[in-house]
Design a protein around this motif. Structure first.
Motif, PDB file in Angstrom:
ATOM      1  N   LYS A  95       0.801  -1.263  -0.014  1.00 32.25           N
ATOM      2  CA  LYS A  95      -0.001   0.242  -0.098  1.00 32.25           C
ATOM      3  C   LYS A  95       0.990   1.226   0.031  1.00 32.25           C
ATOM      4  O   LYS A  95       1.689   1.431   0.774  1.00 32.25           O
ATOM      5  CB  LYS A  95      -0.920  -0.064   1.481  1.00 32.25           C
ATOM      6  CG  LYS A  95      -1.888   1.184   1.144  1.00 32.25           C
ATOM      7  CD  LYS A  95      -2.916   0.822   2.189  1.00 32.25           C
ATOM      8  CE  LYS A  95      -4.067   2.145   2.267  1.00 32.25           C
ATOM      9  NZ  LYS A  95      -5.052   1.693   3.320  1.00 32.25           N
ATOM     10  N   TYR A  98       0.715   8.042  -3.232  1.00 36.30           N
ATOM     11  CA  TYR A  98       1.403   8.391  -4.518  1.00 36.30           C
ATOM     12  C   TYR A  98       0.475   9.664  -5.273  1.00 36.30           C
ATOM     13  O   TYR A  98      -0.605  10.042  -5.003  1.00 36.30           O
ATOM     14  CB  TYR A  98       1.198   7.198  -5.631  1.00 36.30           C
ATOM     15  CG  TYR A  98      -0.073   6.944  -6.066  1.00 36.30           C
ATOM     16  CD1 TYR A  98      -0.680   7.408  -7.367  1.00 36.30           C
ATOM     17  CD2 TYR A  98      -0.974   6.117  -5.435  1.00 36.30           C
ATOM     18  CE1 TYR A  98      -1.901   6.895  -7.769  1.00 36.30           C
ATOM     19  CE2 TYR A  98      -2.296   5.733  -5.537  1.00 36.30           C
ATOM     20  CZ  TYR A  98      -2.596   6.054  -6.929  1.00 36.30           C
ATOM     21  OH  TYR A  98      -3.895   5.787  -7.281  1.00 36.30           O
ATOM     22  N   GLY A 100      -1.425  10.770  -8.079  1.00 35.42           N
ATOM     23  CA  GLY A 100      -2.243  10.136  -8.921  1.00 35.42           C
ATOM     24  C   GLY A 100      -2.671  11.168  -9.885  1.00 35.42           C
ATOM     25  O   GLY A 100      -3.027  12.386  -9.978  1.00 35.42           O
ATOM     26  N   LYS A 117      -4.096   7.160  -2.269  1.00 38.02           N
ATOM     27  CA  LYS A 117      -3.501   5.815  -1.724  1.00 38.02           C
ATOM     28  C   LYS A 117      -4.194   4.703  -2.443  1.00 38.02           C
ATOM     29  O   LYS A 117      -5.363   4.769  -2.994  1.00 38.02           O
ATOM     30  CB  LYS A 117      -3.886   5.789   0.109  1.00 38.02           C
ATOM     31  CG  LYS A 117      -3.431   6.818   0.923  1.00 38.02           C
ATOM     32  CD  LYS A 117      -3.831   6.331   2.297  1.00 38.02           C
ATOM     33  CE  LYS A 117      -3.251   7.563   3.065  1.00 38.02           C
ATOM     34  NZ  LYS A 117      -3.485   7.504   4.466  1.00 38.02           N
ATOM     35  N   GLY A 118      -3.378   3.565  -2.316  1.00 39.75           N
ATOM     36  CA  GLY A 118      -3.781   2.393  -3.022  1.00 39.75           C
ATOM     37  C   GLY A 118      -2.614   1.240  -2.979  1.00 39.75           C
ATOM     38  O   GLY A 118      -1.522   1.649  -2.460  1.00 39.75           O
ATOM     39  N   VAL A 119      -3.109   0.274  -3.476  1.00 45.14           N
ATOM     40  CA  VAL A 119      -2.150  -1.060  -3.435  1.00 45.14           C
ATOM     41  C   VAL A 119      -1.735  -1.140  -4.826  1.00 45.14           C
ATOM     42  O   VAL A 119      -2.304  -1.185  -6.059  1.00 45.14           O
ATOM     43  CB  VAL A 119      -2.688  -2.235  -2.944  1.00 45.14           C
ATOM     44  CG1 VAL A 119      -2.048  -3.588  -3.184  1.00 45.14           C
ATOM     45  CG2 VAL A 119      -3.523  -2.138  -1.539  1.00 45.14           C
ATOM     46  N   VAL A 120      -0.308  -1.329  -4.824  1.00 44.34           N
ATOM     47  CA  VAL A 120       0.250  -1.628  -6.186  1.00 44.34           C
ATOM     48  C   VAL A 120      -0.054  -2.978  -6.757  1.00 44.34           C
ATOM     49  O   VAL A 120       0.063  -3.994  -6.103  1.00 44.34           O
ATOM     50  CB  VAL A 120       1.951  -1.649  -6.204  1.00 44.34           C
ATOM     51  CG1 VAL A 120       2.348  -1.960  -7.266  1.00 44.34           C
ATOM     52  CG2 VAL A 120       2.392  -0.151  -5.580  1.00 44.34           C
ATOM     53  N   GLU A 121      -0.704  -2.896  -7.970  1.00 46.64           N
ATOM     54  CA  GLU A 121      -1.156  -4.006  -8.620  1.00 46.64           C
ATOM     55  C   GLU A 121      -0.091  -4.827  -9.322  1.00 46.64           C
ATOM     56  O   GLU A 121       0.029  -6.223  -9.544  1.00 46.64           O
ATOM     57  CB  GLU A 121      -2.344  -3.823  -9.307  1.00 46.64           C
ATOM     58  CG  GLU A 121      -3.056  -4.804 -10.171  1.00 46.64           C
ATOM     59  CD  GLU A 121      -4.201  -4.136 -10.874  1.00 46.64           C
ATOM     60  OE1 GLU A 121      -5.536  -4.492 -10.599  1.00 46.64           O
ATOM     61  OE2 GLU A 121      -4.260  -3.398 -11.911  1.00 46.64           O
ATOM     62  N   ARG A 133       1.405  -0.059 -11.442  1.00 46.83           N
ATOM     63  CA  ARG A 133      -0.329   0.356 -11.837  1.00 46.83           C
ATOM     64  C   ARG A 133      -0.845   0.195 -10.273  1.00 46.83           C
ATOM     65  O   ARG A 133      -0.519  -0.969  -9.749  1.00 46.83           O
ATOM     66  CB  ARG A 133      -0.715  -0.405 -12.875  1.00 46.83           C
ATOM     67  CG  ARG A 133      -2.174  -0.094 -13.070  1.00 46.83           C
ATOM     68  CD  ARG A 133      -2.623  -0.720 -14.321  1.00 46.83           C
ATOM     69  NE  ARG A 133      -2.390   0.069 -15.364  1.00 46.83           N
ATOM     70  CZ  ARG A 133      -2.750  -0.063 -16.680  1.00 46.83           C
ATOM     71  NH1 ARG A 133      -3.609  -0.792 -17.042  1.00 46.83           N
ATOM     72  NH2 ARG A 133      -1.945   0.714 -17.674  1.00 46.83           N
ATOM     73  N   ILE A 134      -1.860   0.944  -9.858  1.00 55.13           N
ATOM     74  CA  ILE A 134      -2.407   0.734  -8.755  1.00 55.13           C
ATOM     75  C   ILE A 134      -3.953   0.100  -9.007  1.00 55.13           C
ATOM     76  O   ILE A 134      -4.501   0.496 -10.071  1.00 55.13           O
ATOM     77  CB  ILE A 134      -2.670   2.190  -8.134  1.00 55.13           C
ATOM     78  CG1 ILE A 134      -1.323   2.755  -7.700  1.00 55.13           C
ATOM     79  CG2 ILE A 134      -3.649   2.189  -6.737  1.00 55.13           C
ATOM     80  CD1 ILE A 134      -0.681   2.118  -6.791  1.00 55.13           C
ATOM     81  N   GLU A 135      -4.402  -0.718  -8.013  1.00 54.36           N
ATOM     82  CA  GLU A 135      -5.648  -1.469  -8.186  1.00 54.36           C
ATOM     83  C   GLU A 135      -6.845  -0.285  -8.599  1.00 54.36           C
ATOM     84  O   GLU A 135      -6.850   0.515  -7.779  1.00 54.36           O
ATOM     85  CB  GLU A 135      -5.892  -2.054  -7.224  1.00 54.36           C
ATOM     86  CG  GLU A 135      -5.031  -3.346  -6.747  1.00 54.36           C
ATOM     87  CD  GLU A 135      -5.359  -4.008  -5.731  1.00 54.36           C
ATOM     88  OE1 GLU A 135      -6.210  -3.874  -4.815  1.00 54.36           O
ATOM     89  OE2 GLU A 135      -4.672  -5.269  -5.267  1.00 54.36           O
ATOM     90  N   ASP A 137      -6.969   1.964 -10.652  1.00 53.09           N
ATOM     91  CA  ASP A 137      -6.424   3.298 -11.293  1.00 53.09           C
ATOM     92  C   ASP A 137      -5.863   2.708 -12.841  1.00 53.09           C
ATOM     93  O   ASP A 137      -4.804   1.676 -12.995  1.00 53.09           O
ATOM     94  CB  ASP A 137      -5.403   3.564 -10.654  1.00 53.09           C
ATOM     95  CG  ASP A 137      -4.984   5.254 -11.127  1.00 53.09           C
ATOM     96  OD1 ASP A 137      -5.053   5.429 -12.605  1.00 53.09           O
ATOM     97  OD2 ASP A 137      -4.316   5.929 -10.485  1.00 53.09           O
TER      98      ASP A 137
END
Length: 179
Positions: A95, A98, A100, A117-121, A133-135, A137
């Motif tokens: 997590k 970033y 965006g 905020k997000g989790v790197v996918e 890439r973020i989940e 996005d």
């Protein structure tokens, strides 16, 4: 004639433009090229005023130094690339906070540009620099977009439980000491 027309196509002749030549066999002096040049110089030197051995040794050591520095620079670039790729790969599942870009979500909702905020996918190594890439996005981001790496949710849950237990323990201790 074609090159003259290309110059005329520029909109602003005062805009500074840069040119970075690519390294080729024709514009790069290798050690082999240096020795060919040196042997031609020695073969065609003036016999009444021959080249000094000190000058020759200085030239050879300078060329060796230049070659060593070029090799070291290339090795450092390789290490830097591998370090970036390793770091980027380690971010998958983490997590982060970033910067965006704005986009329109699948449901038609507009998501504004800004810090999120997000989790790197996933991570993509296809370009010059790794991107992630973020989940949820659809945009790809360079590593420089990362502002902060946040604790994993499991660790956040453990920290929250530990703080809650510490608070309960502190309350129990104060109740026991007051009686």
């Amino acid at each position: 004639m074609a090159e003259v027309s290309k110059i005329a196509e520029t909109t602003d002749p005062y805009t500074q433009q840069t040119y970075k030549p690519q390294s080729t066999d024709k514009n790069t002096l290798s050690m082999e090229n240096y020795f060919q040049l040196l042997s031609a110089e020695l073969a065609n030197q003036d016999m009444t005023n021959p080249m000094s051995t000190t000058d020759l040794m200085n030239e050879m050591s300078q060329m060796g130094m230049v070659q060593s520095m070029a090799s070291m620079t290339e090795a450092l670039k390789t290490v830097n690339t591998q370090t970036q790729q390793s770091y980027a790969a380690s971010m998958v599942g983490r997590k982060i906070e970033y910067d965006g870009q704005g986009y329109t979500a699948d449901d038609g909702t507009a998501v504004a540009e800004g810090t999120r905020k997000g989790v790197v996918e996933s991570v993509n190594f296809g370009g010059d620099n790794p991107t992630f890439r973020i989940e949820g996005d659809p945009n790809d981001y360079e590593l420089s977009a990362i502002k902060k790496v946040l604790k994993a949710e499991e660790e956040e849950d453990k920290d929250a439980k530990a703080k809650k237990n510490a608070a309960v323990t502190a309350d129990t201790d104060t109740e026991g000491s007051s009686s």
